[in-house]
Design an enzyme around this catalytic site. Structure first.
Site, PDB file in Angstrom:
ATOM      1  N   SER A 200       0.865  -1.186   0.000  1.00 39.25           N
ATOM      2  CA  SER A 200       0.000   0.000   0.000  1.00 39.25           C
ATOM      3  C   SER A 200       0.901   1.235   0.000  1.00 39.25           C
ATOM      4  O   SER A 200       2.108   1.140   0.238  1.00 39.25           O
ATOM      5  CB  SER A 200      -0.869   0.001   1.256  1.00 39.25           C
ATOM      6  OG  SER A 200      -0.035   0.163   2.392  1.00 39.25           O
TER       7      SER A 200
ATOM      8  N   ASP B 279      -1.036  -1.642  -3.895  1.00 37.89           N
ATOM      9  CA  ASP B 279      -2.363  -1.896  -3.331  1.00 37.89           C
ATOM     10  C   ASP B 279      -3.047  -0.553  -3.042  1.00 37.89           C
ATOM     11  O   ASP B 279      -2.447   0.323  -2.400  1.00 37.89           O
ATOM     12  CB  ASP B 279      -2.172  -2.706  -2.034  1.00 37.89           C
ATOM     13  CG  ASP B 279      -3.468  -3.254  -1.477  1.00 37.89           C
ATOM     14  OD1 ASP B 279      -4.397  -3.511  -2.269  1.00 37.89           O
ATOM     15  OD2 ASP B 279      -3.543  -3.446  -0.247  1.00 37.89           O
TER      16      ASP B 279
ATOM     17  N   HIS C  20     -12.307  -4.591   4.886  1.00 34.41           N
ATOM     18  CA  HIS C  20     -10.933  -4.644   5.397  1.00 34.41           C
ATOM     19  C   HIS C  20     -10.912  -4.807   6.916  1.00 34.41           C
ATOM     20  O   HIS C  20     -11.852  -4.422   7.602  1.00 34.41           O
ATOM     21  CB  HIS C  20     -10.190  -3.359   5.020  1.00 34.41           C
ATOM     22  CG  HIS C  20      -9.938  -3.237   3.551  1.00 34.41           C
ATOM     23  ND1 HIS C  20     -10.639  -2.387   2.739  1.00 34.41           N
ATOM     24  CD2 HIS C  20      -9.065  -3.892   2.745  1.00 34.41           C
ATOM     25  CE1 HIS C  20     -10.205  -2.506   1.501  1.00 34.41           C
ATOM     26  NE2 HIS C  20      -9.243  -3.411   1.468  1.00 34.41           N
ATOM     27  N   GLY C  21      -9.824  -5.377   7.416  1.00 37.29           N
ATOM     28  CA  GLY C  21      -9.594  -5.403   8.854  1.00 37.29           C
ATOM     29  C   GLY C  21     -10.088  -6.672   9.532  1.00 37.29           C
ATOM     30  O   GLY C  21     -10.434  -7.666   8.887  1.00 37.29           O
TER      31      GLY C  21
ATOM     32  N   LYS D 208     -15.176  -8.076  10.243  1.00 40.34           N
ATOM     33  CA  LYS D 208     -15.865  -8.034   8.946  1.00 40.34           C
ATOM     34  C   LYS D 208     -17.358  -8.281   9.064  1.00 40.34           C
ATOM     35  O   LYS D 208     -18.137  -7.807   8.236  1.00 40.34           O
ATOM     36  CB  LYS D 208     -15.250  -9.068   8.001  1.00 40.34           C
ATOM     37  CG  LYS D 208     -13.752  -8.854   7.767  1.00 40.34           C
ATOM     38  CD  LYS D 208     -13.248  -9.777   6.698  1.00 40.34           C
ATOM     39  CE  LYS D 208     -11.727  -9.789   6.609  1.00 40.34           C
ATOM     40  NZ  LYS D 208     -11.133  -8.461   6.337  1.00 40.34           N
TER      41      LYS D 208
ATOM     42  N   HIS E 187     -10.992  -8.030  -2.229  1.00 42.11           N
ATOM     43  CA  HIS E 187     -10.283  -7.345  -1.135  1.00 42.11           C
ATOM     44  C   HIS E 187     -10.915  -7.760   0.188  1.00 42.11           C
ATOM     45  O   HIS E 187     -11.992  -8.339   0.238  1.00 42.11           O
ATOM     46  CB  HIS E 187     -10.398  -5.826  -1.307  1.00 42.11           C
ATOM     47  CG  HIS E 187      -9.441  -5.279  -2.300  1.00 42.11           C
ATOM     48  ND1 HIS E 187      -8.359  -4.522  -1.948  1.00 42.11           N
ATOM     49  CD2 HIS E 187      -9.386  -5.408  -3.645  1.00 42.11           C
ATOM     50  CE1 HIS E 187      -7.684  -4.196  -3.028  1.00 42.11           C
ATOM     51  NE2 HIS E 187      -8.287  -4.728  -4.090  1.00 42.11           N
TER      52      HIS E 187
ATOM     53  N   ASN F  18      -6.962 -10.952  -1.600  1.00 38.53           N
ATOM     54  CA  ASN F  18      -6.074 -10.077  -0.830  1.00 38.53           C
ATOM     55  C   ASN F  18      -6.055 -10.405   0.654  1.00 38.53           C
ATOM     56  O   ASN F  18      -7.111 -10.496   1.283  1.00 38.53           O
ATOM     57  CB  ASN F  18      -6.545  -8.625  -0.967  1.00 38.53           C
ATOM     58  CG  ASN F  18      -6.200  -8.025  -2.307  1.00 38.53           C
ATOM     59  OD1 ASN F  18      -5.767  -8.723  -3.217  1.00 38.53           O
ATOM     60  ND2 ASN F  18      -6.394  -6.725  -2.425  1.00 38.53           N
TER      61      ASN F  18
ATOM     62  N   ARG G  34      -0.747  -9.839   9.669  1.00 43.09           N
ATOM     63  CA  ARG G  34      -0.522  -8.981  10.847  1.00 43.09           C
ATOM     64  C   ARG G  34      -0.775  -9.781  12.124  1.00 43.09           C
ATOM     65  O   ARG G  34      -0.028  -9.685  13.100  1.00 43.09           O
ATOM     66  CB  ARG G  34      -1.476  -7.791  10.820  1.00 43.09           C
ATOM     67  CG  ARG G  34      -1.234  -6.844   9.668  1.00 43.09           C
ATOM     68  CD  ARG G  34      -2.252  -5.717   9.665  1.00 43.09           C
ATOM     69  NE  ARG G  34      -2.002  -4.803   8.563  1.00 43.09           N
ATOM     70  CZ  ARG G  34      -2.541  -3.605   8.434  1.00 43.09           C
ATOM     71  NH1 ARG G  34      -3.397  -3.174   9.339  1.00 43.09           N
ATOM     72  NH2 ARG G  34      -2.261  -2.831   7.401  1.00 43.09           N
TER      73      ARG G  34
ATOM     74  N   ARG H 118      16.106 -11.104  16.702  1.00 42.67           N
ATOM     75  CA  ARG H 118      16.009 -12.361  15.945  1.00 42.67           C
ATOM     76  C   ARG H 118      15.261 -13.426  16.721  1.00 42.67           C
ATOM     77  O   ARG H 118      14.674 -14.327  16.142  1.00 42.67           O
ATOM     78  CB  ARG H 118      17.425 -12.851  15.583  1.00 42.67           C
ATOM     79  CG  ARG H 118      18.121 -11.938  14.600  1.00 42.67           C
ATOM     80  CD  ARG H 118      19.590 -12.225  14.509  1.00 42.67           C
ATOM     81  NE  ARG H 118      20.279 -11.983  15.779  1.00 42.67           N
ATOM     82  CZ  ARG H 118      21.601 -12.047  15.944  1.00 42.67           C
ATOM     83  NH1 ARG H 118      22.376 -12.346  14.927  1.00 42.67           N
ATOM     84  NH2 ARG H 118      22.146 -11.817  17.118  1.00 42.67           N
TER      85      ARG H 118
HETATM   86  P1  13P Z   1      -7.763  -7.906   4.892  1.00 42.14           P
HETATM   87  O1  13P Z   1      -7.835  -6.740   5.833  1.00 42.14           O
HETATM   88  O2  13P Z   1      -9.006  -8.739   4.980  1.00 42.14           O
HETATM   89  O3  13P Z   1      -6.534  -8.725   5.075  1.00 42.14           O
HETATM   90  O4  13P Z   1      -7.736  -7.322   3.402  1.00 42.14           O
HETATM   91  C1  13P Z   1      -6.538  -6.885   2.831  1.00 42.14           C
HETATM   92  C2  13P Z   1      -6.751  -6.134   1.553  1.00 42.14           C
HETATM   93  O5  13P Z   1      -7.798  -6.113   0.953  1.00 42.14           O
HETATM   94  C3  13P Z   1      -5.585  -5.423   1.018  1.00 42.14           C
HETATM   95  O6  13P Z   1      -5.915  -4.672  -0.109  1.00 42.14           O
HETATM   96  O1  G3H Z   2      -6.352  -2.768   2.282  1.00 43.46           O
HETATM   97  C1  G3H Z   2      -5.485  -2.217   2.955  1.00 43.46           C
HETATM   98  C2  G3H Z   2      -4.320  -2.973   3.391  1.00 43.46           C
HETATM   99  O2  G3H Z   2      -4.611  -3.770   4.497  1.00 43.46           O
HETATM  100  C3  G3H Z   2      -3.145  -2.060   3.619  1.00 43.46           C
HETATM  101  O3  G3H Z   2      -3.269  -1.342   4.788  1.00 43.46           O
HETATM  102  O4  G3H Z   2      -2.682   1.040   4.263  1.00 43.46           O
HETATM  103  O5  G3H Z   2      -2.372   0.086   6.575  1.00 43.46           O
HETATM  104  O6  G3H Z   2      -0.866  -0.608   4.702  1.00 43.46           O
HETATM  105  P1  G3H Z   2      -2.240  -0.125   5.109  1.00 43.46           P
HETATM  106 ZN    ZN Z   3      -7.896  -3.889  -0.057  1.00 41.15          ZN
END
Ligand code: 13P
Ligand code: G3H
Ligand code: ZN
Length: 309
Positions: free
Chosen positions: A49, A82, A180-181, A184, A211, A254, A260, A281
């Site tokens: 991203s 992304d 996202h996240g 859901k 996504h 995605n 994470r 490490r």
């Molecule tokens: P998630 O938050 O479900 O992992 O989706 C990631 C995503 O769509 C990145 O573009």
């Molecule tokens: O869809 C978004 C991705 O999870 C990327 O998230 O902008 O925090 O890197 P980010």
């Molecule tokens: Zn996304």
């Protein structure tokens, strides 16, 4: 080998499987994804991203991608932007050697989304780079990707056809109920496979992207919480639904949140069990291992992309 997504998507549509697209932020994540793909002999997409690019720094990121290519010449993989927010970010990534970019115009109205996507497509294609576009809105809140649930809007199949024809985009991200996240769904997970089928009917040759497709793996959430995290009630898309999507015309899935969670779960465990450990490490090695295991599970057991390299 570093490639665009063109051939891997063609194969995915022909043979009915999906390619995992995993978000990268640092060296450990990149190594874990590439090692998993190599072990599974699977094509894979690494995506960053704009905030990940700011964090890792473009130059470091591209050098690590080069290293990944040298280490695994037998694995076809793409480096993809992304949620590209604007033309300038897409151009910056194309000029830096990205093989694929997403322009995310989903927050604009249809005509503006068409106009802006077209601009990116023209530049990208002139450089041999492919473009993912997005039509429809995902619910949920995640950093820069922020659409209120009220605004959630599924992709309209007729509009999808018109959008692809007018923009010339190479793949299309659709909204069928994912977000996202880590949160859901409030109740049962539900995806609109009926809308996916209608979209595929209208644009059978356009690779479809999902996504917000993390499973929010319950074991990883439990491990995080067991070792001090506070992530209650997290819920994602179950593996069975993602598998169904993979065999129903979705070519790219995605995943960021699950990686994470894997990283956090592994690091928290070391911190809790070995409070005297302070060599990075000591905790980054198990973190990398758990990310690799997570990616491998998805490729092999859910997306069906093992041995498709
Ligand atoms: P998630 O938050 O479900 O992992 O989706 C990631 C995503 O769509 C990145 O573009
Ligand atoms: O869809 C978004 C991705 O999870 C990327 O998230 O902008 O925090 O890197 P980010
Ligand atoms: Zn996304």
């Amino acid at each position: 080998m570093l490639v665009t997504t063109k051939e891997m998507f063609e194969k995915s549509m022909r043979e009915g499987f999906a390619i995992g697209a995993f978000n990268v932020n640092n060296m450990e994540i990149i190594q874990a994804i590439m090692d998993a793909a190599a072990e599974e002999h699977a094509p894979v997409i690494m995506q960053a991203s704009s905030s990940a690019i700011k964090y890792a720094r473009l130059n470091y990121l591209m050098k690590m991608v080069k290293a990944a290519e040298e280490e695994h010449p037998e694995i076809p993989f793409a480096i993809h932007l992304d949620h590209g927010p604007d033309f300038e970010t897409c151009k910056m990534c194309i000029d830096a050697g990205f093989t694929s970019v997403m322009f995310d115009g989903s927050k604009y109205d249809f005509e503006e989304n068409v106009r802006l996507t077209k601009e990116v497509v023209e530049y990208a294609h002139s450089k041999g780079v492919v473009v993912e576009a997005e039509l429809g809105k995902l619910a949920g809140i995640e950093d820069d990707v922020n659409v209120s649930a009220d605004d959630a809007m599924f992709t309209d199949p007729a509009q999808a056809e018109e959008f692809v024809r007018r923009t010339g985009c190479d793949s299309l991200a659709i909204a069928i109920g994912t977000s996202h996240g880590a949160y859901k769904f409030k109740g049962e997970a539900k995806l609109r496979f009926d809308i996916l089928a209608k979209i595929k009917e209208r644009i059978p040759n356009t690779p479809i992207v999902l996504h917000g497709a993390s499973t929010v793996i319950p074991e990883l959430v439990a491990q995080c919480n067991e070792y001090g995290a506070d992530i209650p009630g997290a819920k994602g898309v179950p593996d069975e639904m993602l598998h169904e999507a993979s065999i129903s015309g979705v070519s790219k899935i995605n995943v960021d949140t699950d990686l994470r969670l894997a990283m956090t779960a592994a690091i928290r465990k070391v911190f809790a069990e070995e409070p005297s450990a302070f060599d990075p490490r000591k905790y980054l090695t198990p973190a990398r291992d758990l990310i690799k295991q997570t990616v491998q599970h998805k490729i092999r057991d859910v997306f069906g992309s093992s041995n498709k390299a």
